[in-house]
Write an enzyme that holds these catalytic residues in place. Structure first.
Site, PDB file in Angstrom:
ATOM      1  N   GLY A  27       0.814  -1.215   0.000  1.00 25.94           N
ATOM      2  CA  GLY A  27       0.000   0.000   0.000  1.00 25.94           C
ATOM      3  C   GLY A  27       0.844   1.260   0.000  1.00 25.94           C
ATOM      4  O   GLY A  27       0.574   2.213  -0.742  1.00 25.94           O
ATOM      5  N   ASP A  28       1.878   1.279   0.832  1.00 27.75           N
ATOM      6  CA  ASP A  28       2.788   2.430   0.869  1.00 27.75           C
ATOM      7  C   ASP A  28       3.498   2.609  -0.462  1.00 27.75           C
ATOM      8  O   ASP A  28       3.634   3.725  -0.975  1.00 27.75           O
ATOM      9  CB  ASP A  28       3.821   2.240   1.977  1.00 27.75           C
ATOM     10  CG  ASP A  28       3.219   2.307   3.360  1.00 27.75           C
ATOM     11  OD1 ASP A  28       2.843   3.409   3.788  1.00 27.75           O
ATOM     12  OD2 ASP A  28       3.117   1.263   4.015  1.00 27.75           O
ATOM     13  N   THR A  29       3.967   1.500  -1.019  1.00 27.46           N
ATOM     14  CA  THR A  29       4.741   1.588  -2.257  1.00 27.46           C
ATOM     15  C   THR A  29       3.875   2.045  -3.427  1.00 27.46           C
ATOM     16  O   THR A  29       4.309   2.873  -4.244  1.00 27.46           O
ATOM     17  CB  THR A  29       5.385   0.231  -2.567  1.00 27.46           C
ATOM     18  OG1 THR A  29       6.162  -0.185  -1.440  1.00 27.46           O
ATOM     19  CG2 THR A  29       6.282   0.337  -3.775  1.00 27.46           C
ATOM     20  N   SER A  54       3.448   5.673  -3.096  1.00 30.87           N
ATOM     21  CA  SER A  54       4.681   6.359  -3.484  1.00 30.87           C
ATOM     22  C   SER A  54       4.783   6.497  -4.992  1.00 30.87           C
ATOM     23  O   SER A  54       5.115   7.569  -5.519  1.00 30.87           O
ATOM     24  CB  SER A  54       5.891   5.577  -2.971  1.00 30.87           C
ATOM     25  OG  SER A  54       5.902   5.500  -1.571  1.00 30.87           O
TER      26      SER A  54
END
Length: 412
Positions: free
Chosen positions: A179-181, A184
């Site tokens: 999810g973070d990637t 990003s």
């Protein structure tokens, strides 16, 4: 274990983003991964971290000489400025940095930057060309904006976690911070579009990326299927519902072969390869719609064939038949794979202490302006003095800030 390929050569031109100045105010994953991607392609990234502790990622997972090896991936090509953002004098330093910066990246909870006097209205007033990437759990607006948001929560809210399970069992998380990637990468796309707009219009803008929206953007036909048909897609394990045959099939050595035989011509080659020409020539199975209706039958036929062969034997047959197939890699498999090595994805990098460490190579690969590994991840505050000197501060002024605990120099 030989995982090595040579480190990527430093591009002679510094990379396609050479000359781009980026301020990174985030920590952990979402904001820093975006900045890392820009840094890999030549951007000058000044990472601002709290004195004394730095980015928590420095201590996450496995440590080498007291520092996470993950840090070497996430913060290569960056400079570190140890700065206490809670202090007014530190906030003024950020404003000075922002005067000639191109991009500022932050992933604090909405409102934090405004509380420090560093919100878009404050910074774009002094630098109208500044592009601000803001990554948060739920975005800068909406009823959930003030909730704390992590990638794993976003994965659940987006519908992804609902699908990552065997039917009837507890949904599992993807084993990395996907999810973070994804957030990003959406942020990087936004930055590049904003830079393009600025080149013709002369002004920056704010990029608002919500973690859950970035994942939801990758959920394919989930929403229109529900809206048009009331269909709620459910977990299907290793299969891909509505597309057949594609699955993971157990082999005689206990491993699994992933086989994607869902293209019409590929399907026929697959059936021929496993000795089931009867299924390959069945007119009812000539297209995907027909195969989906009989997916259990097809999976059973393929599974019976793979169960009598090792993974290697299965892949050898399917490679010869031009059927997409592969086995499930762990990191030891990746580190030994000749294709990874040939593509420069196992970059042997010399650390500052002279030791060698394998790091992932640079993605994507540009033919004329490739990215590169220009410098290792910095020690906390390694570049504090240099950055402040570049802002025009004298050694006495810098020492005064250190004495007050507002900044800190190099720390191991």
């Amino acid at each position: 274990m030989d995982t090595t390929s040579s480190s990527p050569a430093k591009p002679a031109n510094g990379g396609p983003l050479a000359g781009l100045k980026v301020i990174e105010l985030g920590q952990l994953i979402a904001g820093p991964f975006a900045a890392k991607t820009l840094a890999d392609f030549g951007a000058e990234v000044i990472k601002i971290e709290p004195p004394g502790v730095g980015d928590p990622l420095r201590k996450w997972r496995l440590l080498k000489d007291g520092t996470s090896v993950w840090w070497q991936v996430q913060s290569r090509n960056k400079r570190s400025l140890a700065l206490d953002l809670r202090q007014a004098e530190a906030q003024e330093i950020v404003r000075k940095l922002a005067l000639d910066a191109d991009v500022l990246i932050e992933n604090f909870r909405p409102g934090a930057m405004e509380g420090w006097g560093l919100g878009p209205e404050d910074l774009q007033k002094i630098n109208p060309r500044l592009i601000m990437l803001r990554i948060s759990g739920y975005g800068q607006t909406g009823p959930y904006r003030d909730r704390p948001g992590f990638g794993v929560v976003a994965e659940a809210m987006s519908g992804l976690r609902h699908l990552t399970a065997e039917p009837g069992r507890v949904p599992v998380r993807v084993g990395v911070s996907i999810g973070d990637t994804l957030a990003s990468l959406h942020g990087v796309i936004g930055i590049l579009m904003a830079l393009h707009h600025r080149s013709s219009h002369g002004v920056g803008q704010v990029i608002d990326v919500a973690l859950y929206e970035a994942v939801f953007n990758c959920m394919e036909s989930l929403l229109p299927e529900y809206d048009a048909f009331g269909a709620v897609r459910e977990a299907a394990g290793s299969a891909l519902p509505g597309i057949a045959p594609t699955n993971a099939y157990r082999c005689s050595d206990g491993g699994y072969a992933l086989i994607a035989g869902n293209g019409d011509s590929i399907y026929k080659r697959l059936m021929n390869a496993i000795g089931r020409e009867d299924l390959g020539t069945d007119p009812a199975l000539a297209d995907n719609a027909g195969r989906v209706k009989r997916v259990v039958e097809l999976d059973d036929a393929i599974g019976q064939w793979t169960a009598q062969r090792t993974v290697a034997e299965v892949l050898a047959v399917l490679d010869a038949a031009s059927v997409p197939a592969g086995r499930i890699y762990n990191i030891a498999d990746i580190a030994a794979d000749p294709h990874y090595k040939a593509r420069g994805m196992l970059a042997q990098t010399q650390m500052d202490d002279g030791s060698l460490l394998a790091l992932p190579g640079i993605v994507p690969k540009l033919s004329l302006t490739p990215g590169g590994h220009r410098r290792n991840a910095p020690a906390l505050g390694q570049d504090t003095d240099a950055v402040l000197h570049e802002l025009g501060l004298t050694p006495a002024q810098i020492q005064g800030l250190k004495d007050k605990g507002i900044v800190a120099g190099a720390q191991a």
